[in-house]
Design a protein around this motif. Structure first.
Motif, PDB file in Angstrom:
ATOM      1  N   LEU A 430       0.787   4.090  -4.068  1.00  0.00           N
ATOM      2  CA  LEU A 430       0.175   3.500  -2.875  1.00  0.00           C
ATOM      3  C   LEU A 430      -0.699   4.523  -2.141  1.00  0.00           C
ATOM      4  O   LEU A 430      -1.823   4.215  -1.709  1.00  0.00           O
ATOM      5  CB  LEU A 430       1.275   2.973  -1.942  1.00  0.00           C
ATOM      6  CG  LEU A 430       1.934   1.659  -2.377  1.00  0.00           C
ATOM      7  CD1 LEU A 430       3.138   1.341  -1.502  1.00  0.00           C
ATOM      8  CD2 LEU A 430       0.915   0.519  -2.312  1.00  0.00           C
ATOM      9  N   LEU A 431      -0.180   5.752  -1.992  1.00  0.00           N
ATOM     10  CA  LEU A 431      -0.941   6.792  -1.284  1.00  0.00           C
ATOM     11  C   LEU A 431      -2.237   7.132  -2.015  1.00  0.00           C
ATOM     12  O   LEU A 431      -3.324   7.165  -1.416  1.00  0.00           O
ATOM     13  CB  LEU A 431      -0.080   8.048  -1.133  1.00  0.00           C
ATOM     14  CG  LEU A 431       1.083   7.967  -0.132  1.00  0.00           C
ATOM     15  CD1 LEU A 431       1.975   9.200  -0.255  1.00  0.00           C
ATOM     16  CD2 LEU A 431       0.539   7.832   1.288  1.00  0.00           C
ATOM     17  N   ALA A 432      -2.108   7.389  -3.325  1.00  0.00           N
ATOM     18  CA  ALA A 432      -3.295   7.782  -4.100  1.00  0.00           C
ATOM     19  C   ALA A 432      -4.267   6.610  -4.212  1.00  0.00           C
ATOM     20  O   ALA A 432      -5.491   6.793  -4.115  1.00  0.00           O
ATOM     21  CB  ALA A 432      -2.882   8.262  -5.484  1.00  0.00           C
ATOM     22  N   GLY A 433      -3.728   5.387  -4.407  1.00  0.00           N
ATOM     23  CA  GLY A 433      -4.590   4.215  -4.498  1.00  0.00           C
ATOM     24  C   GLY A 433      -5.334   3.971  -3.189  1.00  0.00           C
ATOM     25  O   GLY A 433      -6.528   3.634  -3.183  1.00  0.00           O
ATOM     26  N   GLY A 434      -4.617   4.146  -2.073  1.00  0.00           N
ATOM     27  CA  GLY A 434      -5.264   3.973  -0.763  1.00  0.00           C
ATOM     28  C   GLY A 434      -6.367   4.982  -0.556  1.00  0.00           C
ATOM     29  O   GLY A 434      -7.466   4.643  -0.072  1.00  0.00           O
ATOM     30  N   LEU A 435      -6.098   6.237  -0.929  1.00  0.00           N
ATOM     31  CA  LEU A 435      -7.122   7.269  -0.772  1.00  0.00           C
ATOM     32  C   LEU A 435      -8.308   7.000  -1.689  1.00  0.00           C
ATOM     33  O   LEU A 435      -9.474   7.193  -1.294  1.00  0.00           O
ATOM     34  CB  LEU A 435      -6.530   8.653  -1.079  1.00  0.00           C
ATOM     35  CG  LEU A 435      -7.498   9.830  -0.946  1.00  0.00           C
ATOM     36  CD1 LEU A 435      -8.014   9.947   0.491  1.00  0.00           C
ATOM     37  CD2 LEU A 435      -6.840  11.144  -1.349  1.00  0.00           C
ATOM     38  N   LEU A 436      -8.014   6.535  -2.902  1.00  0.00           N
ATOM     39  CA  LEU A 436      -9.100   6.244  -3.845  1.00  0.00           C
ATOM     40  C   LEU A 436      -9.992   5.126  -3.313  1.00  0.00           C
ATOM     41  O   LEU A 436     -11.232   5.239  -3.325  1.00  0.00           O
ATOM     42  CB  LEU A 436      -8.510   5.862  -5.205  1.00  0.00           C
ATOM     43  CG  LEU A 436      -9.513   5.488  -6.295  1.00  0.00           C
ATOM     44  CD1 LEU A 436     -10.430   6.660  -6.594  1.00  0.00           C
ATOM     45  CD2 LEU A 436      -8.797   5.048  -7.564  1.00  0.00           C
ATOM     46  N   GLY A 437      -9.352   4.044  -2.801  1.00  0.00           N
ATOM     47  CA  GLY A 437     -10.137   2.922  -2.297  1.00  0.00           C
ATOM     48  C   GLY A 437     -10.925   3.291  -1.049  1.00  0.00           C
ATOM     49  O   GLY A 437     -12.141   3.045  -0.964  1.00  0.00           O
TER      50      GLY A 437
END
Length: 669
Positions: A430-437
């Protein structure tokens, strides 16, 4: 007499290495304790003799004995004492003596520090180490004698390469060589296991500390070298893809694969043949790196490109040692079968996939390094392979590899499910996906494709750090009945090591991403009193003056860097060394958590001074991350279960099949 005594010590060491090569091997085959003990004694004696020779060479440099050719060519009376001492290994002959010294040190350490190891295995390891020592001592004495006398001593000496007159030289080569040479122990373990016909969990437990020592030292050595290249050569902190740099990256990549496969062998009894093969190839890469640096087949600012004949000698050693080991492996490999089964989704499978990506990356770097050499040898064409090649080939391999790094520790041994591992990794995802988006939207709008690449790089960095933290949190959650102090205290050092290693990789990834995509540079001419705006700070050239150092003359420029009400001073120099006529540029660097301001001066034009200004965002994170990575390895090494001589755990039974055509591998105890 110092030079003669040093050469005599090396000749004695050569004779002793013959004894070390033969006695323990015969003793192991006959189960003769006396011959095996003679091998241990020979290993310690060889180290003492080589250490004596090295100490004598240091003494000759300190005393500035100009009747010795090596001293006369690399030391000068005006040279500071520290660089006279460092000059001992700042050349081909001295660095080879340092190499042999470290090799002998490892041999003595195996002889004295392998309590609990099977006598026959230890004897064969020492025998292989003795053969490697014999080859390098012969190379040193017959082609690269560091104690050669001159017929007539010059009135004063030459000079150590000014680029190497740096405190970093005192640590960088020894650390690098411990890494290179340390892998010879893993190589010796692999060949000894093949000769003995026995590979088991105990073998993996004995060899892992040696792999870890080598890997940690090589990581630290590469990091120091990268930092030196940054402030001395202005190479930018991130990999410059210089062939000599690649020579150290090759064994590091394949050694990382070896480190992980040895873990699988120890814990699950799987990947037996693969681990043996990696141990052979890792040391072979170290030898190939040595050949690259010393054969004269390439040009680099820090290659010892001195004599192709010496390169032929090293090439013969590579062919002899690697060829014989691979032939032995081919003979024994059919018998190396493990009964340890694992599913397609399991920690074993994850580590195997990790190994394959590391091997593919090694192949890419190997191809990029040797392709110009091969083309030159075939048709005489001079070509170079630079960052564009590696950006297209190496970087795409790193993205899935970095993703797997956080997945592996969350997988169960033997069998697992994708649903289960994704559930354990939901917060890092969730953290990495949020930062990526979010990063893709913000950075993509402001920087285009460069911003999208940055979003991916920073997301991978967060993924690695969060994944490492998740490992700790999951472990501590399992011990909810205990207090936090007890949970932290009972966390094994190896777990801390893995967490630090993966988190360090994340920090390094963030630094590499920022440096690759957001570096800011200016090249301009300035006069004293002139200012320029750099990333929100005002840089002013305050003064230019001539100064004199202990063995150089310099043009010194003083800069003021103003940020708000704070003013910091930085100095850059252009040095000229009268003895050799060489010039160097010393950069002025202001280091911050968010990045460095880097200033270097060039030649003056019409009363002005050429000034190069850079802002290097997060560049310090690259070296900090690499050192955290090395620290993680040191933590793993400190784990009591990995100590050489620690009490044996119950061995993992390995179902090693009997080969039809040759001698079979015995099952584990």
């Amino acid at each position: 007499m110092g030079a003669e005594a040093g050469l005599f010590a090396l000749i004695l060491a050569l004779i002793v290495s013959v004894v070390q090569s033969v006695a323990p091997m015969v003793g192991a085959s006959r189960a003769d304790p006396a011959l095996m003990a003679l091998g241990r004694m020979a290993a310690v004696t060889q180290f003492a003799l080589v250490a004596l020779a090295f100490g004598l060479l240091v003494m000759l440099f300190v005393r500035l004995d100009l009747s010795v050719a090596l001293v006369a060519n690399h030391a000068h009376s005006t040279q500071p004492l520290i660089y006279r001492i460092a000059g001992t290994w700042g050349n081909h002959e001295g660095s080879m003596l340092l190499w042999v010294l470290i090799l002998a040190l490892f041999g003595a350490a195996v002889a004295r520090g392998s309590k609990g190891m099977r006598d026959t295995l230890q004897a064969r390891v020492l025998g292989i180490q003795g053969m490697i020592g014999l080859a390098f001592l012969a190379f040193l004495i017959f082609t690269s004698n560091p104690f050669e006398r001159l017929d007539v001593a010059p009135p004063d000496g030459g000079e150590l390469n000014p680029l190497l007159q740096d405190p970093g030289l005192a640590l960088h080569p020894p650390m690098l060589y411990i890494g290179y040479v340390g892998f010879s122990v893993a190589f010796a373990f692999a060949v000894a296991a093949l000769l003995e016909g026995r590979v088991d969990a105990a073998w993996a437990r004995w060899v892992r500390p040696w792999i870890l020592v080598s890997w940690v030292s090589l990581t630290a050595g590469i990091t120091l070298g990268s930092f030196w290249a940054y402030y001395e050569l202005g190479w930018g902190g991130w990999w410059f893809w210089d062939p000599v740099e690649n020579a150290s990256l090759l064994p590091w990549l394949i050694g990382t694969a070896l480190l992980h496969s040895a873990l699988v062998l120890e814990r699950r009894g799987a990947l037996i043949a693969w681990t043996i093969l990696l141990a052979i190839l890792t040391f072979s890469m170290s030898l190939i790196g040595t050949f690259l640096v010393r054969s004269g087949v390439l040009t680099s600012v820090h290659a010892f490109a001195v004599d192709p004949e010496r390169g032929v000698f090293i090439l013969a050693m590579i062919i002899g040692s690697t060829g014989a080991a691979l032939a032995l492996f081919a003979w024994r490999a059919p018998g190396m079968k493990s009964g340890a089964l694992f599913g397609g989704v399991s920690r074993e499978a994850g580590l195997t996939l990790n190994n394959l990506f590391l091997m593919a990356a090694t192949a890419v770097v190997f191809l990029g390094t040797f392709y110009p050499v091969i083309i030159d040898a075939v048709n005489g064409d001079k070509i170079s392979v630079g960052p564009p090649f590696y950006n297209l080939t190496f970087a795409p391999l790193m993205v899935p590899l970095l993703f797997l790094v956080s997945v592996g520790p969350m997988l169960q041994w033997k069998r697992d499910s994708l649903r289960g591992v994704m559930a354990r990794l939901r917060w890092p995802l969730l953290l990495a996906g949020g930062l990526l988006g979010g990063g893709a939207i913000v950075l993509g709008m402001s920087h285009g494709w460069r911003g999208l690449g940055a979003a991916l790089g920073f997301a991978l960095a967060l993924w690695l750090v969060a994944g490492a933290a998740a490992v700790l949190l999951r472990r501590w959650k399992l011990g909810e009945g205990d207090g936090w102090v007890r949970r932290v205290r009972t966390t094994p050092a190896a777990t801390w090591g893995m967490v630090l290693g993966h988190a360090g990789l994340g920090v390094m990834t963030a630094g590499i991403t920022a440096m690759s995509l957001f570096v800011e540079s200016h090249v301009l001419t300035m006069v004293p009193g002139q200012s320029i705006l750099l990333d929100g700070r005002t840089v002013t050239l305050r003064s230019v003056e001539q100064v004199k150092g202990p063995n150089y003359e310099a043009q010194r420029a003083t800069f003021w860097v103003q940020e708000g009400d704070t003013i910091r001073q930085k100095i850059s120099e252009r040095r000229v060394y009268p003895v050799s006529g060489n010039q160097t540029t010393e950069a002025g660097i202001i280091a911050r958590f968010s990045g460095n301001d880097y200033v270097a001066i060039g030649e003056g034009v019409g009363g002005t001074l050429v000034v190069r200004l850079w802002h290097h965002p997060l560049v310090g994170w690259i070296w900090s991350g690499a050192l955290i990575l090395a620290l993680g390895g040191a933590f793993s090494l400190a784990d009591r279960r990995l100590r050489v001589g620690a009490g044996e755990r119950r061995p993992v039974p390995l179902a090693l099949g009997l080969s039809k055509g040759g001698p079979s591998l015995l099952p584990a105890e």
